[in-house]
Design a protein around this motif. Structure first.
Motif, short mmCIF file in Angstrom:
data_model
loop_
_atom_site.label_atom_id
_atom_site.label_comp_id
_atom_site.label_asym_id
_atom_site.label_seq_id
_atom_site.Cartn_x
_atom_site.Cartn_y
_atom_site.Cartn_z
N LEU A 91 -8.66 6.05 -4.55
CA LEU A 91 -8.19 4.71 -4.20
C LEU A 91 -8.08 3.95 -5.51
O LEU A 91 -9.05 3.82 -6.25
N TRP B 207 -2.39 -1.40 -3.25
CA TRP B 207 -3.27 -0.23 -3.13
C TRP B 207 -2.48 1.05 -3.29
O TRP B 207 -1.38 1.19 -2.75
N PHE C 135 0.84 -1.19 0.00
CA PHE C 135 0.00 0.00 0.00
C PHE C 135 0.88 1.24 0.00
O PHE C 135 1.94 1.27 0.62
#
Length: 116
Positions: free
Chosen positions: A54, A61, A42
Motif C-alpha cells: 500500500l 492510493w 485509488f
C-alpha cells in the motif's frame, strides 16, 4: 471496485470484469469525490511480490496485490473467502488488515447464467 474502511480494516471488493482486467495485467482504478472538499484516487494492480503493498498519498492510493495469490483465489471462485493480509504500521498503531475479495453474487450469476 469498492473500498470499505473501518478502523484498521480495509476491504477491497471487485467484480469479475475488474478481476479479468487485473489478471490480464491491467490496473483497476477509481476515484471518489467527497463533495467539494477533495477527491481520492485509488489504483489496484498485481505484483510479483508475496506480500501486498500500500503506497501513495492520502488522496492517491496505490494498492499492489500478490499475483500468485490472486490467481489462486480466482481459480477457487465462487467463494466467500477472500485474501487476508496484515500490513504493519508504525508508531505503535495496530496493523492494517487488508481483505481482498471478488463479488460472489456476480460470480454465481456468471457461472450459472442466472438473471440479476
Amino acid at each position: 471496485m469498492k473500498l470499505q474502511i473501518e478502523a484498521q480494516h480495509l476491504r477491497i471488493r471487485i467484480d469479475e470484469d475488474e478481476l479479468a482486467r487485473l489478471l490480464a495485467g491491467n490496473v483497476v482504478s477509481g476515484h471518489t469525490q467527497f463533495a467539494k472538499a477533495f477527491m481520492m484516487h485509488f489504483t489496484l494492480r498485481l505484483r510479483h511480490e508475496v506480500q501486498p503493498v500500500l503506497a501513495g498519498r492520502a488522496d492517491a492510493w496505490q494498492i499492489g496485490l500478490p499475483e500468485p495469490a490472486v490467481r489462486a483465489h480466482a481459480a477457487r471462485l465462487p467463494t466467500r473467502e477472500g485474501l487476508r493480509y496484515l500490513l504493519p504500521c508504525e508508531h505503535g498503531v495496530d496493523a492494517l488488515e487488508l481483505l481482498f475479495d471478488v463479488d460472489v453474487r456476480d460470480s454465481v450469476r456468471r457461472r450459472h447464467g442466472a438473471k440479476p
